[in-house]
Write a protein that holds these residues in place. Structure first.
Motif, PDB file in Angstrom:
ATOM      1  N   CYS A  62       0.849  -1.206   0.000  1.00 38.54           N
ATOM      2  CA  CYS A  62       0.000   0.000   0.000  1.00 38.54           C
ATOM      3  C   CYS A  62       0.880   1.249   0.000  1.00 38.54           C
ATOM      4  O   CYS A  62       1.677   1.460   0.910  1.00 38.54           O
ATOM      5  CB  CYS A  62      -0.922   0.006   1.217  1.00 38.54           C
ATOM      6  SG  CYS A  62      -1.949   1.494   1.262  1.00 38.54           S
ATOM      7  N   PRO A  63       0.753   2.075  -1.027  1.00 44.10           N
ATOM      8  CA  PRO A  63       1.663   3.211  -1.185  1.00 44.10           C
ATOM      9  C   PRO A  63       1.413   4.354  -0.196  1.00 44.10           C
ATOM     10  O   PRO A  63       2.251   5.250  -0.076  1.00 44.10           O
ATOM     11  CB  PRO A  63       1.414   3.671  -2.628  1.00 44.10           C
ATOM     12  CG  PRO A  63       0.047   3.194  -2.952  1.00 44.10           C
ATOM     13  CD  PRO A  63      -0.180   1.945  -2.157  1.00 44.10           C
ATOM     14  N   VAL A  64       0.271   4.327   0.476  1.00 43.90           N
ATOM     15  CA  VAL A  64      -0.072   5.478   1.327  1.00 43.90           C
ATOM     16  C   VAL A  64      -0.327   5.083   2.783  1.00 43.90           C
ATOM     17  O   VAL A  64      -0.877   5.873   3.558  1.00 43.90           O
ATOM     18  CB  VAL A  64      -1.309   6.222   0.777  1.00 43.90           C
ATOM     19  CG1 VAL A  64      -0.977   6.913  -0.532  1.00 43.90           C
ATOM     20  CG2 VAL A  64      -2.484   5.279   0.602  1.00 43.90           C
ATOM     21  N   ARG A  65       0.054   3.851   3.140  1.00 47.77           N
ATOM     22  CA  ARG A  65      -0.152   3.393   4.514  1.00 47.77           C
ATOM     23  C   ARG A  65      -1.618   3.506   4.948  1.00 47.77           C
ATOM     24  O   ARG A  65      -1.902   3.949   6.073  1.00 47.77           O
ATOM     25  CB  ARG A  65       0.743   4.165   5.493  1.00 47.77           C
ATOM     26  CG  ARG A  65       2.205   3.760   5.432  1.00 47.77           C
ATOM     27  CD  ARG A  65       2.382   2.472   6.213  1.00 47.77           C
ATOM     28  NE  ARG A  65       3.564   1.712   5.777  1.00 47.77           N
ATOM     29  CZ  ARG A  65       4.715   1.727   6.394  1.00 47.77           C
ATOM     30  NH1 ARG A  65       4.865   2.447   7.468  1.00 47.77           N
ATOM     31  NH2 ARG A  65       5.706   1.001   5.953  1.00 47.77           N
ATOM     32  N   ALA A  66      -2.497   3.128   4.088  1.00 52.22           N
ATOM     33  CA  ALA A  66      -3.916   3.103   4.442  1.00 52.22           C
ATOM     34  C   ALA A  66      -4.288   1.797   5.125  1.00 52.22           C
ATOM     35  O   ALA A  66      -5.408   1.617   5.581  1.00 52.22           O
ATOM     36  CB  ALA A  66      -4.777   3.316   3.198  1.00 52.22           C
ATOM     37  N   ILE A  67      -3.329   0.875   5.166  1.00 52.51           N
ATOM     38  CA  ILE A  67      -3.515  -0.402   5.856  1.00 52.51           C
ATOM     39  C   ILE A  67      -2.537  -0.444   7.017  1.00 52.51           C
ATOM     40  O   ILE A  67      -1.333  -0.234   6.823  1.00 52.51           O
ATOM     41  CB  ILE A  67      -3.243  -1.582   4.901  1.00 52.51           C
ATOM     42  CG1 ILE A  67      -4.259  -1.568   3.751  1.00 52.51           C
ATOM     43  CG2 ILE A  67      -3.296  -2.913   5.649  1.00 52.51           C
ATOM     44  CD1 ILE A  67      -3.918  -2.532   2.632  1.00 52.51           C
ATOM     45  N   LEU A  68      -3.049  -0.672   8.189  1.00 54.39           N
ATOM     46  CA  LEU A  68      -2.216  -0.728   9.394  1.00 54.39           C
ATOM     47  C   LEU A  68      -2.340  -2.116   9.990  1.00 54.39           C
ATOM     48  O   LEU A  68      -3.421  -2.705  10.013  1.00 54.39           O
ATOM     49  CB  LEU A  68      -2.679   0.315  10.415  1.00 54.39           C
ATOM     50  CG  LEU A  68      -2.809   1.742   9.888  1.00 54.39           C
ATOM     51  CD1 LEU A  68      -3.428   2.644  10.952  1.00 54.39           C
ATOM     52  CD2 LEU A  68      -1.461   2.284   9.452  1.00 54.39           C
ATOM     53  N   LEU A  69      -1.228  -2.615  10.476  1.00 49.11           N
ATOM     54  CA  LEU A  69      -1.195  -3.966  11.004  1.00 49.11           C
ATOM     55  C   LEU A  69      -0.539  -3.950  12.366  1.00 49.11           C
ATOM     56  O   LEU A  69       0.591  -3.480  12.512  1.00 49.11           O
ATOM     57  CB  LEU A  69      -0.403  -4.845  10.030  1.00 49.11           C
ATOM     58  CG  LEU A  69      -0.662  -6.329  10.006  1.00 49.11           C
ATOM     59  CD1 LEU A  69      -2.142  -6.650   9.907  1.00 49.11           C
ATOM     60  CD2 LEU A  69       0.102  -6.937   8.840  1.00 49.11           C
ATOM     61  N   GLU A  70      -1.261  -4.463  13.349  1.00 47.44           N
ATOM     62  CA  GLU A  70      -0.710  -4.500  14.704  1.00 47.44           C
ATOM     63  C   GLU A  70       0.290  -5.641  14.827  1.00 47.44           C
ATOM     64  O   GLU A  70       0.067  -6.724  14.297  1.00 47.44           O
ATOM     65  CB  GLU A  70      -1.853  -4.721  15.697  1.00 47.44           C
ATOM     66  CG  GLU A  70      -1.637  -4.048  17.016  1.00 47.44           C
ATOM     67  CD  GLU A  70      -2.928  -4.030  17.806  1.00 47.44           C
ATOM     68  OE1 GLU A  70      -3.395  -5.110  18.198  1.00 47.44           O
ATOM     69  OE2 GLU A  70      -3.474  -2.928  18.012  1.00 47.44           O
ATOM     70  N   LYS A  71       1.365  -5.381  15.537  1.00 53.72           N
ATOM     71  CA  LYS A  71       2.423  -6.408  15.679  1.00 53.72           C
ATOM     72  C   LYS A  71       1.949  -7.569  16.545  1.00 53.72           C
ATOM     73  O   LYS A  71       1.162  -7.392  17.432  1.00 53.72           O
ATOM     74  CB  LYS A  71       3.649  -5.783  16.314  1.00 53.72           C
ATOM     75  CG  LYS A  71       4.261  -4.753  15.400  1.00 53.72           C
ATOM     76  CD  LYS A  71       5.774  -4.904  15.348  1.00 53.72           C
ATOM     77  CE  LYS A  71       6.356  -4.186  14.158  1.00 53.72           C
ATOM     78  NZ  LYS A  71       6.548  -2.781  14.373  1.00 53.72           N
TER      79      LYS A  71
END
Ligand code: SF4
Length: 71
Positions: A62-71
Motif C-alpha cells: 500500500c503506497p499510502v499506509r492506508a492499511i495498518l497492522l498490529e504487531k
C-alpha cells in the motif's frame, strides 16, 4: 494467532493493489476505496492466521499506509 488490521479509507488512493494480494480480506467501494470484504462497515478486523501472509504483503504494498497492522 490473529492480528488486528485497520484500514484508513481517508488515505486510500484507490490504487487497487491490496485486494490483488489479499482478495479474501480487502475489497473496494464504488469509488475504488478500500473496505473489508466481509465487514464493509468496519474499519478494523482480526485477520485469521491463514490470511496473514497475504495481508502483510498488501500492507507492504500500500503506497499510502492506508492499511495498518498490529504487531
Ligand atoms: S493498496 Fe492502499 S491505496 Fe491501494 S487500494 Fe489498497 S488501501 Fe487503497
Amino acid at each position: 494467532m490473529s492480528r488486528l488490521c485497520k484500514i484508513v479509507p481517508e488515505r486510500c488512493i484507490a490504487c487497487g493493489l491490496c485486494a490483488l494480494y489479499a482478495p479474501e480480506i480487502f475489497d473496494y467501494d464504488d469509488n475504488g476505496i478500500v473496505l473489508f470484504a466481509q465487514e464493509p462497515e468496519a474499519n478494523q478486523q482480526f485477520i485469521p492466521a491463514k490470511d496473514q501472509e497475504a495481508v502483510i504483503e498488501a500492507y507492504k504494498q500500500c503506497p499510502v499506509r492506508a492499511i495498518l497492522l498490529e504487531k
